[in-house]
Motif scaffolding. Sequence first.
Motif, PDB file in Angstrom:
ATOM      1  N   ARG A  77      57.743 -43.773 -12.817  1.00 30.10           N
ATOM      2  CA  ARG A  77      58.531 -44.923 -13.266  1.00 30.10           C
ATOM      3  C   ARG A  77      59.978 -44.802 -12.844  1.00 30.10           C
ATOM      4  O   ARG A  77      60.603 -45.759 -12.386  1.00 30.10           O
ATOM      5  CB  ARG A  77      58.411 -45.019 -14.787  1.00 30.10           C
ATOM      6  N   ARG A  78      60.509 -43.596 -12.982  1.00 28.87           N
ATOM      7  CA  ARG A  78      61.940 -43.424 -12.701  1.00 28.87           C
ATOM      8  C   ARG A  78      62.245 -43.622 -11.227  1.00 28.87           C
ATOM      9  O   ARG A  78      63.219 -44.278 -10.848  1.00 28.87           O
ATOM     10  CB  ARG A  78      62.383 -42.024 -13.154  1.00 28.87           C
ATOM     11  N   GLY A  79      61.403 -43.060 -10.400  1.00 29.45           N
ATOM     12  CA  GLY A  79      61.583 -43.234  -8.965  1.00 29.45           C
ATOM     13  C   GLY A  79      61.462 -44.689  -8.567  1.00 29.45           C
ATOM     14  O   GLY A  79      62.235 -45.192  -7.746  1.00 29.45           O
ATOM     15  N   GLN A  80      60.474 -45.368  -9.140  1.00 26.43           N
ATOM     16  CA  GLN A  80      60.279 -46.786  -8.841  1.00 26.43           C
ATOM     17  C   GLN A  80      61.508 -47.597  -9.222  1.00 26.43           C
ATOM     18  O   GLN A  80      61.925 -48.483  -8.472  1.00 26.43           O
ATOM     19  CB  GLN A  80      59.068 -47.327  -9.623  1.00 26.43           C
ATOM     20  N   ALA A  81      62.083 -47.297 -10.379  1.00 26.46           N
ATOM     21  CA  ALA A  81      63.240 -48.057 -10.854  1.00 26.46           C
ATOM     22  C   ALA A  81      64.420 -47.914  -9.904  1.00 26.46           C
ATOM     23  O   ALA A  81      65.105 -48.897  -9.579  1.00 26.46           O
ATOM     24  CB  ALA A  81      63.628 -47.597 -12.260  1.00 26.46           C
ATOM     25  N   ILE A  82      64.646 -46.700  -9.430  1.00 27.88           N
ATOM     26  CA  ILE A  82      65.773 -46.473  -8.520  1.00 27.88           C
ATOM     27  C   ILE A  82      65.534 -47.169  -7.182  1.00 27.88           C
ATOM     28  O   ILE A  82      66.442 -47.781  -6.620  1.00 27.88           O
ATOM     29  CB  ILE A  82      65.988 -44.961  -8.310  1.00 27.88           C
ATOM     30  N   LYS A  83      64.309 -47.068  -6.700  1.00 26.46           N
ATOM     31  CA  LYS A  83      64.004 -47.716  -5.424  1.00 26.46           C
ATOM     32  C   LYS A  83      64.132 -49.233  -5.529  1.00 26.46           C
ATOM     33  O   LYS A  83      64.607 -49.904  -4.618  1.00 26.46           O
ATOM     34  CB  LYS A  83      62.603 -47.306  -4.958  1.00 26.46           C
ATOM     35  N   GLN A  84      63.723 -49.751  -6.676  1.00 25.08           N
ATOM     36  CA  GLN A  84      63.852 -51.193  -6.874  1.00 25.08           C
ATOM     37  C   GLN A  84      65.313 -51.624  -6.908  1.00 25.08           C
ATOM     38  O   GLN A  84      65.673 -52.665  -6.371  1.00 25.08           O
ATOM     39  CB  GLN A  84      63.137 -51.611  -8.169  1.00 25.08           C
ATOM     40  N   PHE A  85      66.142 -50.788  -7.533  1.00 28.17           N
ATOM     41  CA  PHE A  85      67.567 -51.120  -7.582  1.00 28.17           C
ATOM     42  C   PHE A  85      68.158 -51.116  -6.174  1.00 28.17           C
ATOM     43  O   PHE A  85      68.891 -52.019  -5.777  1.00 28.17           O
ATOM     44  CB  PHE A  85      68.319 -50.135  -8.484  1.00 28.17           C
ATOM     45  N   ARG A  86      67.842 -50.078  -5.430  1.00 26.04           N
ATOM     46  CA  ARG A  86      68.327 -49.993  -4.055  1.00 26.04           C
ATOM     47  C   ARG A  86      67.862 -51.214  -3.252  1.00 26.04           C
ATOM     48  O   ARG A  86      68.652 -51.859  -2.565  1.00 26.04           O
ATOM     49  CB  ARG A  86      67.824 -48.718  -3.398  1.00 26.04           C
ATOM     50  N   ASP A  87      66.567 -51.525  -3.334  1.00 25.08           N
ATOM     51  CA  ASP A  87      66.015 -52.634  -2.556  1.00 25.08           C
ATOM     52  C   ASP A  87      66.660 -53.951  -2.964  1.00 25.08           C
ATOM     53  O   ASP A  87      66.947 -54.803  -2.121  1.00 25.08           O
ATOM     54  CB  ASP A  87      64.495 -52.703  -2.728  1.00 25.08           C
TER      55      ASP A  87
END
Lengths: 439, 82
Positions: free
Chosen positions: A141-151
Motif C-alpha cells: 500500500r505504501r509503495g503504491q501511494a507514493i507512486k500514485q503521488f509521483r504519477d
Amino acid sequence: MDRANSAQSPIGEDAHSHDAQARLCAEAKVDPGPAVHRESPDLLTLCRDLGSRFAGRAFEYDRAGIFPVKNFEDLRRAQLYAILVPKEYGGLGADFLTYTKALEQLAIGDAATALAFNMHNIVIGSLTDSRLDRLEELEGRRGQAIKQFRDWLFHEVVAEGRLFATAASEPGVGFRLSKIKTIYKRVEGGFVINGVKSFVSMGGHADYCIVAARCDRDFGDIPGISYLVIERENPGVRIVEDWDTLGMRSTCSNTMYLEDCFVPADRLYLLEAVALYKCTRETHWLVGSYNGVYLGIASAVFAFVKEYLSGRTKAGTHSPLVEDDLVQYRVGKMWTALEAARAVTYDAAQRVAEAPGSSEANISIHRAKYMVSELAPWIASEAIALCGGSTMFKACPLERYYRDARCGGVMPARSEDCLTYVGKALLGLDVMSPQSSYW
Amino acid sequence: MQLERELCEIIGRQIGNAACDDTLKVDDNLLELVDSIEIIRIVSSIEKKYGVEFADHELNPENLGSVRQLADLVSRYRTMKP
C-alpha cells in the motif's frame, strides 16, 4: 524610442515624453518571431529566446505589478513547466546546473517571471532529487501511494500543464519554518489546515500550492512540519492581493489565508512532519535554486552598461567614454565580480547535480547564494553611478534591475545566514541538524 | 539488541553503508541522512520482513529518527500482532 518599436516595447506614452532619455537606454529588442517550442536547438537557446520576449513585456508587468500571464503562457507552451521532470516521465530532464543556466537566461529578460517560475520548480525538483526509479521496487500500500503521488504530480505538470506554487513564509515569522503557526490536524480522509502564509509567489494564479504547515502535535524537539498540496479552487483558501513592493513586483507574492481548509490524505507531499530535515539535509532547492535569477539580473546589468557606453562621448567633447580610464576601471571591476559569481554559481550547481545533499554541495550553494545576492545590487548600483541620471528613469530597464536585484539578500538564506553556515561548516560544527539551522 | 542489529543491516544495505556499526549508529538520526523516499523504502522493507504494517500516523520523527526508535516501533507492533 520611436513609435514603430512601441508595439514591441510596451512602454507607452510616458516613455515618449522622455524620448531623449528612453533612447539612451538599451531596451531589449523584441522579435516575436515564430512560436517558441521545445524543439529549439537546445534548452538554453530556448530560454534565451523566451527571455528576449519577456524583456519586451517586463516594463508593463513591473509597473502594474500584475501577474505575467503571457510569459507563463509562453513557458507552458514551450513545455518548460516540465523542465525538471525526468525524460522518462515526459519532461525535459534538466539537471540542476542546466536549470540554473536556464533560469539565468529567463531572468536576463524578466527576473520576476524567472523568480516566480522557480517556485514551481522547487516543488518538482524536490521530488526529482530522489531516486524515483527505486520507487518501482516498492511493494504494498505504501509503495503504491507514493507512486500514485509521483504519477499524479508529473501528469499534472507534463500532460495538463499545471503550475505549482510554494507557500512557506508567514507574517511575523518570515521564512523560519520551525516558527510557523499554520497548523494542520488529521481528520477523516485527510487534513484540515488553518493559518496565514505570506510571500506566496503566484498566489491566486498557480493551479496548486504546496503549503508548509505544522502538525498539531509535537515530535520531540523538532516541530513536525509537513507539505500539503492544495488546489487553487479549494474553498478554504482565500488570497489577498497585497503585493506592492520595491522589486520582483510581478511575482504577485500575495498573502494566503487558510480557513478550515480540507486537504485529502493523498495530497500529503511524501512523508509527514519531516520538512525541517529536508531543509537542512538538502539545501539547494530552498536556498540556491534561484541563484540563476540574480546572476541573470547581474548579467543583464552588465550587458546594459556595455551597450550604453558604446558610441557615447564625454559630455561636451568628442572623446569616447570607453577611452576613459575610470570607465575602463569600473567596467573591469564589474565584469570581474560578475564572472567570479558566475563561476561560483555554476560550480555549486554542478556539485548539486553530481551529489545533491552532500556537504560540499550544501556549502557551495550557500557560498553562491551569498555571492549573487550581494553582486546583483552592487553591480546595479555601480551601473547607475557609471551611466548617470538618465538611467534612473522608469523607462530604463536598469531602474528595474536595480530594484529587483535588492531582493536577493533578504530571500532565504539571507546573506548573513549564508556566511554563518559556511563558517560553521568549515569549522567542523553541526550544520545538518534542524536545531542548528537558520530555519 | 538483536532487533537493532538486524535493522542496522537492513538500513545499511538500503543506504549503502556496508559497515553499519561503523558508519550508522543506532542513535544516528536517519532523517538527517536520507530523504523521504528512502525512509519509505526502509519502512516498507521492515514491514515486509517482520510482517507488520505501521499506521500512517506512526511514520513521524519520533519513530523514524533512529534505528533505536524504529526498533521500538517494530517491537510494539510485533507485540500487538495476534
